[in-house]
Design an enzyme around this catalytic site. Structure first.
Site, PDB file in Angstrom:
ATOM      1  N   CYS A 105       0.860  -1.193   0.092  1.00  0.00           N
ATOM      2  CA  CYS A 105       0.068   0.064  -0.142  1.00  0.00           C
ATOM      3  C   CYS A 105       1.036   1.264  -0.039  1.00  0.00           C
ATOM      4  O   CYS A 105       1.433   1.809   1.001  1.00  0.00           O
ATOM      5  CB  CYS A 105      -0.999  -0.019   1.191  1.00  0.00           C
ATOM      6  SG  CYS A 105      -1.849   1.424   1.309  1.00  0.00           S
ATOM      7  N   CYS A 144      -0.414   4.144   2.165  1.00  0.00           N
ATOM      8  CA  CYS A 144      -0.192   4.228   3.386  1.00  0.00           C
ATOM      9  C   CYS A 144       1.375   4.175   4.054  1.00  0.00           C
ATOM     10  O   CYS A 144       1.592   4.918   4.797  1.00  0.00           O
ATOM     11  CB  CYS A 144      -0.397   2.651   3.924  1.00  0.00           C
ATOM     12  SG  CYS A 144      -2.076   2.035   3.335  1.00  0.00           S
ATOM     13  N   ASP A 145       2.254   3.626   3.131  1.00  0.00           N
ATOM     14  CA  ASP A 145       3.541   3.796   3.444  1.00  0.00           C
ATOM     15  C   ASP A 145       4.489   4.511   2.736  1.00  0.00           C
ATOM     16  O   ASP A 145       5.711   4.780   2.953  1.00  0.00           O
ATOM     17  CB  ASP A 145       4.046   2.310   3.605  1.00  0.00           C
ATOM     18  CG  ASP A 145       3.474   1.422   4.244  1.00  0.00           C
ATOM     19  OD1 ASP A 145       2.701   1.584   5.414  1.00  0.00           O
ATOM     20  OD2 ASP A 145       3.237   0.152   3.990  1.00  0.00           O
TER      21      ASP A 145
END
Length: 306
Positions: A133, A136-137
């Site tokens: 993701c 997300c990261d």
């Protein structure tokens, strides 16, 4: 035991659309999902192909809007993990980790799960430089070198998100040319810190406590080499989330649910919608359409049964 007219398994685009349409038709509807409403779409940085929304919209915002519509129509939401489906006479029973649910009809819209590469180092280093993701990261890799494994729309989207943070991003694709849509190819080509390498197979992710690199093989020559990297983002496709069905429904060889044009499955009173079904084109507009069709089919089924 909770009783409803209709149970919708999954709260992605298909499930939320189905819940909204069914609730508007007066059915008591429960939506059971194991994560936040929106499904896989909440991981998308931007969505640019949803009808009626001409400007790019964040995936989590689109998911929230669909959730609000379904909830306003009267659908109820249960955060739980579905573990099984069975039939008891006129009832369809959904077994979840927290409790059981009964309904006259069920729509399965559980979507898909991210497909792993299945190579050494992937699971060991998940969360330690291996990610699925980018939205997300990506901030964790500011100024670092990363790769994205895959050649479809998701891989190119991930690379574009990462390009705002990482020093360099390389898309590694095993085929002759990527499958991503033209507009994504164009954006990647004009992004200075993104490179694309075709005919490249990632065979191992290297590192002990964190990713330090990858071992790749050239698909044309067979030569292998090691490449230093700080992060590996996996975007090689999706697998249908049908493991909980345990042979209850007819599936194709890849695990997708077989349906007819009205989203009816091989089991009376059970319908399927979205990319969990066979021959889905996996486009948001079509997935929403699947949800609406399944809801209307379920409504007609319940009405005819009396």
């Amino acid at each position: 035991m909770a009783d409803f007219d209709l149970i919708v398994i999954g709260a992605g685009v298909a499930g939320l659309t189905a819940a909204m349409v069914a609730a508007h038709r007066g059915l008591s509807v429960a939506v059971i999902a194991s994560s936040s409403p929106g499904g896989q779409i909440i991981n998308a940085e931007t969505v640019e192909n949803f009808p009626g929304i001409p400007e790019p919209i964040a995936g989590h915002e689109l998911g929230s809007r669909l959730f609000e519509q379904a909830e306003a129509a009267g659908a109820q939401f249960m955060l739980d993990t579905v573990e099984g489906l069975s039939v008891e006479g006129a009832e369809r029973r959904v077994r979840a980790a927290g409790q059981d649910f009964r309904a006259g009809a069920v729509i399965i819209a559980a979507g898909s799960t991210l497909r792993p590469l299945g190579i050494p180092g992937e699971e060991k280093l998940l969360g330690k430089g291996v990610s699925r993701c980018a939205s997300c990261d990506a901030p964790l890799f500011k100024g670092r070198s990363v790769c994205v494994v895959g050649g479809g729309d998701t891989a190119f989207d991930e690379a574009l998100v990462l390009s705002d943070h990482a020093a360099s991003v390389e898309i590694l694709h095993r085929g002759e040319k990527p499958r991503a849509q033209r507009h994504l190819n164009a954006r990647v080509e004009t992004t200075a810190n993104i490179a694309v390498s075709n005919n490249t197979l990632v065979e191992e992710i290297l590192g002990d406590e964190a990713v330090r690199g990858i071992r790749v093989r050239d698909g044309r020559t067979g030569a292998t080499r090691e490449q230093k990297l700080d992060g590996v983002f996996v975007a090689v496709g999706l697998d249908p989330a049908t493991a909980f069905l345990n042979g209850v429904l007819k599936l194709d060889a890849s695990g997708h649910i077989e349906t007819d044009i009205m989203m009816r499955t091989s089991l009376d009173g059970v319908f399927a919608a979205g990319d969990i079904r066979k021959n889905s084109v996996a486009q948001l507009a079509a997935i929403a359409g699947d949800g609406a069709t399944a809801a209307i089919s379920a409504y007609r089924y319940l009405r005819e049964r009396g």
